[in-house]
Design a protein around this motif. Structure first.
Motif, mmCIF file in Angstrom:
data_model
loop_
_atom_site.group_PDB
_atom_site.id
_atom_site.type_symbol
_atom_site.label_atom_id
_atom_site.label_comp_id
_atom_site.label_asym_id
_atom_site.label_seq_id
_atom_site.Cartn_x
_atom_site.Cartn_y
_atom_site.Cartn_z
ATOM 1 N N VAL A 121 55.603 15.991 2.749
ATOM 2 C CA VAL A 121 56.688 15.010 2.851
ATOM 3 C C VAL A 121 56.146 13.604 2.611
ATOM 4 N N VAL A 122 55.110 13.223 3.335
ATOM 5 C CA VAL A 122 54.379 11.994 3.018
ATOM 6 C C VAL A 122 53.199 12.433 2.163
ATOM 7 N N PRO A 123 53.236 12.139 0.859
ATOM 8 C CA PRO A 123 52.231 12.660 -0.063
ATOM 9 C C PRO A 123 50.802 12.265 0.315
ATOM 10 N N LEU A 124 49.862 13.077 -0.130
ATOM 11 C CA LEU A 124 48.457 12.826 0.179
ATOM 12 C C LEU A 124 48.008 11.456 -0.330
ATOM 13 N N ALA A 125 48.427 11.109 -1.543
ATOM 14 C CA ALA A 125 48.029 9.814 -2.101
ATOM 15 C C ALA A 125 48.642 8.664 -1.314
ATOM 16 N N ASP A 126 49.884 8.828 -0.860
ATOM 17 C CA ASP A 126 50.503 7.776 -0.047
ATOM 18 C C ASP A 126 49.759 7.635 1.276
ATOM 19 N N ALA A 127 49.382 8.760 1.857
ATOM 20 C CA ALA A 127 48.616 8.702 3.104
ATOM 21 C C ALA A 127 47.290 7.971 2.878
ATOM 22 N N TRP A 128 46.645 8.242 1.763
ATOM 23 C CA TRP A 128 45.375 7.583 1.448
ATOM 24 C C TRP A 128 45.557 6.069 1.385
ATOM 25 N N ARG A 129 46.641 5.642 0.719
ATOM 26 C CA ARG A 129 46.894 4.204 0.555
ATOM 27 C C ARG A 129 47.264 3.524 1.868
ATOM 28 N N THR A 130 47.716 4.310 2.840
ATOM 29 C CA THR A 130 48.265 3.694 4.056
ATOM 30 C C THR A 130 47.481 4.039 5.323
ATOM 31 N N GLY A 131 46.234 4.463 5.139
ATOM 32 C CA GLY A 131 45.381 4.668 6.311
ATOM 33 C C GLY A 131 44.411 5.823 6.238
ATOM 34 N N ALA A 132 44.734 6.862 5.476
ATOM 35 C CA ALA A 132 43.904 8.068 5.479
ATOM 36 C C ALA A 132 42.574 7.901 4.763
ATOM 37 N N SER A 133 42.426 6.834 3.983
ATOM 38 C CA SER A 133 41.141 6.619 3.308
ATOM 39 C C SER A 133 40.017 6.410 4.322
ATOM 40 N N ALA A 134 40.372 6.008 5.533
ATOM 41 C CA ALA A 134 39.366 5.764 6.576
ATOM 42 C C ALA A 134 39.113 7.002 7.448
ATOM 43 N N TRP A 135 39.848 8.079 7.205
ATOM 44 C CA TRP A 135 39.697 9.279 8.019
ATOM 45 C C TRP A 135 38.486 10.095 7.593
ATOM 46 N N THR A 137 36.930 13.899 6.591
ATOM 47 C CA THR A 137 37.470 15.016 5.820
ATOM 48 C C THR A 137 38.206 15.996 6.740
ATOM 49 N N ALA A 138 37.705 16.194 7.932
ATOM 50 C CA ALA A 138 38.354 17.103 8.882
ATOM 51 C C ALA A 138 39.745 16.590 9.261
ATOM 52 N N GLN A 139 39.875 15.278 9.439
ATOM 53 C CA GLN A 139 41.185 14.700 9.769
ATOM 54 C C GLN A 139 42.150 14.853 8.591
ATOM 55 N N ARG A 140 41.638 14.658 7.389
ATOM 56 C CA ARG A 140 42.499 14.798 6.207
ATOM 57 C C ARG A 140 42.904 16.256 5.998
ATOM 58 N N GLN A 141 42.017 17.172 6.325
ATOM 59 C CA GLN A 141 42.359 18.591 6.221
ATOM 60 C C GLN A 141 43.467 18.948 7.210
ATOM 61 N N ALA A 142 43.353 18.441 8.422
ATOM 62 C CA ALA A 142 44.387 18.703 9.430
ATOM 63 C C ALA A 142 45.734 18.152 8.971
#
Length: 212
Positions: A121-135, A137-142
């Motif tokens: 629903v919230v795309p992976l790339a959008d998540a990356w742009r809005t905070g997930a780049s700092a996570w 790999t385990a957090q991104r997998q979850a």
């Protein structure tokens, strides 16, 4: 005493109501878990941090390992296909062999799993742009395999491809009747994972929640 025709009409009305009830329950059962009420979504939206999106530098879908093993020979995609489908039958490898899938984004129904994508629903790339780049790999997998929040949903494949990594100010489901639910899901995910929203995105979400 009611006439035979009156009794017959009453039975028809009751039968129609039962069919409608069953249809509504069936559709509701095919929705992701954790969709908040409109009031909760509006409150959560007000609490999100508003800032410009970050860069996509360094982004790769591989940094969000997805469709991981979920047990019983099923991966995440297969779990969602079984959850969101109707009368889904699977082989020993958990891959669907039959069933049907109603896509709430566009109102289409499919009988081949190959015609269905599992949308983040919230795309992976959008998540990356809005905070997930700092996570990590385990957090991104979850995040990419989240089955407890309204983050994954089975929809028509080409509709999902048209959406891409767009936020609600750039793309909305073709069915306007689903805009409220879509905004509720989007906000819930952003709030759960502490992701930011940009100004245009927040404005679009506010308008969509106004339809609830």
């Amino acid at each position: 005493m009611p006439t035979t025709r009156a009794v017959r009409n009453s039975l028809t009305i009751l039968a129609s109501a039962a069919v409608l009830s069953a249809t509504v329950v069936g559709v509701a059962g095919a929705t992701p878990p954790g969709i908040p009420s409109a009031a909760t979504a509006k409150s959560d939206l007000a609490g999100l941090t508003v800032k410009a999106d970050g860069s996509l530098d360094g982004y790769s879908r591989d940094k969000f390992p997805h469709w991981i093993d979920q047990g019983n020979s099923c991966n995440t995609r297969e779990v969602v296909l079984k959850r969101d489908g109707t009368n889904v039958k699977t082989g020993s490898d958990c891959a669907p062999t039959s069933g049907s899938w109603f896509s709430p984004y566009d109102g289409a129904t499919w009988t081949a799993a190959s015609d269905v994508d599992i949308d983040h629903v919230v795309p992976l790339a959008d998540a990356w742009r809005t905070g997930a780049s700092a996570w990590t790999t385990a957090q991104r997998q979850a995040y990419a395999n989240d089955l407890t929040d309204p983050q994954l949903i089975a929809v028509t494949d080409n509709v999902n491809q048209q959406k891409g990594d767009k936020s609600p100010d750039q793309w909305k489901p073709p069915l306007t009747s689903y805009w409220c639910t879509y905004a509720e899901m989007w906000v819930a995910v952003k709030a759960k994972f502490d992701l930011t929203v940009n100004t245009a995105e927040k404005s679009a979400l506010t308008d969509m929640l106004g339809r609830c």
